[in-house]
Enzyme design. Structure first.
Site, PDB file in Angstrom:
ATOM      1  N   GLU A  93      42.434  27.234  44.456  1.00  0.00           N
ATOM      2  CA  GLU A  93      43.531  28.400  43.882  1.00  0.00           C
ATOM      3  C   GLU A  93      43.443  29.321  44.868  1.00  0.00           C
ATOM      4  O   GLU A  93      44.890  30.194  45.143  1.00  0.00           O
ATOM      5  CB  GLU A  93      43.090  29.006  41.942  1.00  0.00           C
ATOM      6  CG  GLU A  93      44.513  30.084  41.713  1.00  0.00           C
ATOM      7  CD  GLU A  93      43.674  31.296  40.398  1.00  0.00           C
ATOM      8  OE1 GLU A  93      43.847  32.576  41.267  1.00  0.00           O
ATOM      9  OE2 GLU A  93      42.973  30.452  39.563  1.00  0.00           O
ATOM     10  N   CYS A 139      43.407  36.324  34.131  1.00  0.00           N
ATOM     11  CA  CYS A 139      44.326  35.805  33.339  1.00  0.00           C
ATOM     12  C   CYS A 139      43.239  36.103  31.721  1.00  0.00           C
ATOM     13  O   CYS A 139      42.345  36.440  31.243  1.00  0.00           O
ATOM     14  CB  CYS A 139      44.585  33.618  32.981  1.00  0.00           C
ATOM     15  SG  CYS A 139      43.638  32.653  32.803  1.00  0.00           S
TER      16      CYS A 139
END
EC number: 1.17.7.4
Length: 336
Positions: free
Chosen positions: A138, A207
């Site tokens: 990521e 998140c």
């Protein structure tokens, strides 16, 4: 007739939410739908999600996992290639287009949001500080959205304290989506102390699924003799859950991929077990571990639910005409 020895009592605190998040569910769904629509092989660049059980299940259906696009044989250039949920640098879709490959992007929408936040900082003339772990896919993908030198990666508070910011340029920060909420808050505080004008992203980068799973583990950890997190060694959000459990009061916390990895000789006499799963770990493995403890203990389940998740991310438009069977959905949802 001899009496059977009674199993010792055990309370299993089962966390909720746990396991698959909407981004992982979507990514797995994309591979399954692509296989149904286009047939095997479907190539997947990098592990679609960080879980060996999921990867092997998709391989059995006809997915082929690669690390670079040049691994696709010339004879299969018409086969789809899927980019993993972690996101990819801009150079990867550009490379796919140069090779005339048909690709499907399974990047989690919340990771894509971080990409947009970073690009917005740069568009407004800011040097971007990315809080994350070096080498994680990521992080590589986020840094790859911007020109070389436009992003500085910060992993720790110490690095934030030593960061030599470019002169005469505003700063803006974003974070990897799967970090420890507490650790990240410390790094942000260190940056804001040194650089009071540093700009935060327009919305939270970590998140919802990461935050929810950490809060559930925090609630279940106090007094736990052992806390097990189901997840892979290369899963950032799973490793953070291990750390959160120990900080929140569990005497010991371990990361395991399957029940076969539980070190029973070290478990010893326990009265309370905490159990959760990272966002890429399927529910079927949680069930497997509960059953393994039930074979050895007189186990009682106690739910530690701190949030309800209703998020659902739609798949790529080109795949929306394909229907999934009940068996497909069981696999996608981690139940098979």
């Amino acid at each position: 007739m001899l009496d059977r020895p009674q199993k010792p009592p055990l309370t299993i605190r089962l966390c909720g939410p746990r396991g698959f998040c909407a981004g992982v569910d979507r990514a797995i769904q994309i591979v399954v739908l692509a296989l149904k629509k286009y047939g095997a092989p479907v190539y997947v660049r990098h592990e679609i999600v960080h879980n060996r059980y999921v990867v092997e299940g998709l391989q059995n259906l006809g997915a082929v996992f690669i690390e670079e696009l040049d691994e696709i044989p010339d004879a299969h250039r018409d086969s789809p290639v899927v980019f993993s949920a972690h996101g990819v640098p801009k150079s990867v879709p550009a490379d796919a287009e140069a090779r005339n490959l048909f690709y499907l992007d399974a990047t989690c929408p919340l990771v894509s949001k971080v990409h947009k936040q970073a690009m917005r900082h740069q568009r407004l003339g800011r040097h971007v500080v990315l809080i994350g772990h070096a080498g994680h896919p990521e992080v590589i993908g986020t840094m790859g959205q911007l020109p070389e030198g436009a992003v500085t990666l910060i992993e720790t508070e110490a690095e934030a304290g030593a960061f030599d910011a470019p002169e005469g340029v505003e700063l803006g920060f974003v974070t990897q989506t799967t970090l420890s909420v507490a650790d990240t808050a410390g790094v942000i505080r260190a940056l804001e102390t040194r650089f009071p004008n540093i700009k935060a992203p327009a919305a939270e980068s970590i998140c919802y699924a990461t935050t929810n799973r950490q809060e559930a583990v925090q609630a279940a950890a106090p007094g736990a003799d052992l806390f097990l997190i189901v997840g892979a060694p290369n899963s950032s959000n799973s490793k953070r859950l291990v750390e959160v459990a120990e900080r929140a009061g569990a005497k010991r916390s371990l990361l395991v991929q399957r029940a076969s990895e539980i070190p029973w000789d070290e478990v010893g006499e326990i009265g309370t077990l905490g159990l959760s799963a990272g966002a890429s770990a399927p529910e079927i493995i949680v069930d497997e571990i509960v059953e393994a403890f039930r074979q050895r203990f007189n186990a009682t389940l106690e739910l530690a639910i701190t949030a309800e998740e209703t998020e659902n991310f739609p798949v790529n438009r080109v795949l929306r005409d394909v229907e999934l069977t009940a068996a497909d959905m069981a696999f996608v949802n981690g139940a098979a």
